[in-house]
Design an enzyme around this catalytic site. Structure first.
Site, short mmCIF file in Angstrom:
data_model
loop_
_atom_site.label_atom_id
_atom_site.label_comp_id
_atom_site.label_asym_id
_atom_site.label_seq_id
_atom_site.Cartn_x
_atom_site.Cartn_y
_atom_site.Cartn_z
N SER A 235 13.03 -6.36 6.58
CA SER A 235 14.18 -7.23 6.79
C SER A 235 14.41 -8.03 5.51
O SER A 235 13.66 -7.90 4.54
CB SER A 235 13.94 -8.18 7.97
OG SER A 235 12.87 -9.07 7.67
N LYS A 236 15.44 -8.86 5.53
CA LYS A 236 15.77 -9.62 4.32
C LYS A 236 14.62 -10.53 3.88
O LYS A 236 14.43 -10.77 2.69
CB LYS A 236 17.03 -10.45 4.55
CG LYS A 236 18.30 -9.62 4.58
CD LYS A 236 19.53 -10.49 4.70
CE LYS A 236 20.79 -9.63 4.69
NZ LYS A 236 22.02 -10.46 4.80
N ARG A 237 13.83 -11.00 4.85
CA ARG A 237 12.73 -11.89 4.46
C ARG A 237 11.64 -11.13 3.71
O ARG A 237 10.83 -11.73 2.99
CB ARG A 237 12.14 -12.57 5.69
CG ARG A 237 11.43 -11.65 6.65
CD ARG A 237 11.02 -12.40 7.92
NE ARG A 237 10.41 -11.53 8.91
CZ ARG A 237 9.12 -11.25 8.96
NH1 ARG A 237 8.30 -11.75 8.03
NH2 ARG A 237 8.64 -10.45 9.89
N HIS A 238 11.60 -9.80 3.86
CA HIS A 238 10.64 -8.98 3.12
C HIS A 238 11.18 -8.55 1.76
O HIS A 238 10.43 -8.11 0.90
CB HIS A 238 10.29 -7.71 3.90
CG HIS A 238 9.61 -7.96 5.21
ND1 HIS A 238 10.20 -7.69 6.42
CD2 HIS A 238 8.38 -8.46 5.51
CE1 HIS A 238 9.38 -8.00 7.41
NE2 HIS A 238 8.27 -8.48 6.88
#
Length: 456
Positions: A235-238
């Site tokens: 996801s964007k946090r990764h």
């Protein structure tokens, strides 16, 4: 076999990491076999497809050096061809016209779900044609199994009874993805369909379209998806950003390609792999079956390797726009220190941040943590040093010898002069070797900075 691969993104957003890796694997497989790598924009979802997204995809592929070997095909432009094939499937008995109303279809779906059975329309066995709108559905087998020999996943089998009579042509005459992708792949001569394993289930349904038309079924190769470092779906946090975001962060295209290659593919213990070696070595048999894990630190390490290998002049071309140099000597100073600046950097943006004191003339702006280094004793020592500095030109080795002798003659240690001198010349507490900094600045600029900073 003349190998033909394709990358077929949907233009609903940026070119993300997973898509870029899929493009790379298709490009490498084609290059390895002396084949052709094609690009298709799957823009049949007109509501979500945008010109900006199409431009972003082309821009990202161009930056990575993964443009197609021919102009990209627009899937939406092939809609008449898709509809033509749908009706050919009907005529061949592999598909049928379905006149179910929305309410009737929902009732059949609810019953199928309750019984654990696939959707089967009563129109699959009827020959009458009401004067009403219809969709076209594939006529899936009721019995038996289908096995796909996937080049990555191995042998995968499903029961035919698990496959719904999927819609391939909507009531408005537009094709569904399941039909369009098969027709386009066939017409483009695609021999190997290399894509994410979220499409594995689609392969069984799409195979029925190939068989219904009597077409050769391509080799399927479904690559595991990319997960975050914690094992969760990326996801964007990764870091599930568009490749343009990584370019903006300062990553180099060759480093990005190298990193993407190693996400799920390996060649022994090799970590740094050139494009030439990648083309020579790449094979689907080395693609792992487990999801790869995205690691930003690893990407940064690989980027630092490519950074150090870059020509200093080429690297300056990347750094210069970030520092807006005002000194006519900026390029000479930075390139002279570039070997040392590279060693401390992960990206060229790090070099730009560290080289600020080199690109302008005059006293540097003293950072807050460095101001305390210029106390009364330090200024007195720098004043004494200023009067004894040798004439130019300066070379690092000769300066090193001079400083060693000067410190001994004046009963001082390097700690007495090193940090204050660094603060006076660079405005910081950290920089490359102060001797190398002095050599890069030269005697006139170095002396001038000491005078102005220390108000001597």
């Amino acid at each position: 076999m003349n190998v033909v691969t394709r990358f077929a993104p949907s233009p609903t957003g940026f070119l993300h990491i997973g898509g870029a890796r899929t493009a790379l694997f298709n490009w490498l497989f084609a290059r390895h076999h002396g084949g052709t790598y094609l690009l298709r924009i799957e823009d049949t979802d007109r509501a979500r497809s945008t010109a900006e997204a199409i431009e972003a995809i082309h821009d990202g592929l161009s930056w990575l050096g993964l443009e197609g070997d021919a102009p990209a095909v627009s899937q939406s432009a092939q809609a008449p061809r898709h509809a033509e094939v749908a009706m050919q499937l009907v005529e061949a008995g592999a598909a049928y016209r379905c006149y179910l109303s929305d309410a009737e279809l929902e009732s059949i779906r609810e019953k199928a779900r309750a019984e654990g059975k696939p959707v089967r329309s009563p129109w699959r066995d009827r020959t009458d044609r009401p004067d009403a709108a219809f969709v076209v559905r594939m006529k899936m087998p009721d019995d038996g199994v289908m096995t796909i020999e996937d080049a990555v996943q191995g042998s995968v089998t499903v029961q035919h009874a698990q496959l719904d009579d999927m819609v391939i042509l909507r009531a408005d005459g537009s094709p569904t993805y399941m039909l369009a992708v098969v027709v386009d792949d066939h017409d483009m001569g695609v021999t190997h369909v290399i894509r994410g394993d979220d499409h594995l289930n689609n392969a069984f349904r799409q195979t029925m379209v190939y068989r219904g038309m009597g077409w050769d079924v391509p080799v399927f190769a479904h690559i595991p998806l990319i997960h975050g470092a914690d094992g969760a779906k990326l996801s964007k946090r990764h870091g599930a950003l568009g490749v343009d975001a990584y370019r903006d962060m300062g990553f180099l295209p060759d480093a990005m390609v190298n990193y993407l290659l190693r996400l799920g593919w390996s060649h022994g213990d090799e970590e740094i792999i050139s494009r030439e070696d990648a083309m020579a070595w790449f094979g689907l048999d080395r693609v792992g079956k487990a999801p790869a894990r995205f690691d930003m630190d690893k990407l940064a390490d690989i980027n630092s390797h490519y950074l150090r290998a870059m020509d200093d002049g080429e690297l300056w071309a990347l750094v210069a726009p970030l520092v807006t140099p005002t000194s006519p000597n900026a390029e000479e100073r930075v390139t002279k220190l570039m070997p040392l600046l590279k060693e401390r950097a992960k990206t060229h943006k790090d070099i730009a941040a560290a080289a600020g004191f080199l690109v302008h003339d005059g006293a540097p702006e003293i950072q807050e943590d460095a101001a305390g280094l210029l106390d009364e004793n330090a200024v007195a020592n720098l004043h004494k040093l200023l009067g004894d500095l040798p004439e130019g030109p300066w070379e690092a080795e000769a300066l090193q010898t001079f400083l060693k002798d000067w410190l001994a003659e004046n009963g001082l240690k390097m700690k007495d002069i090193g940090l204050p001198l660094r603060a006076a010349l660079t405005g910081t507490k950290q920089s490359p070797s102060i001797v190398d900094v002095m050599a890069a600045l030269g005697p006139e600029e170095a002396a001038g900075r000491i005078r102005k900073t220390c108000k001597i």
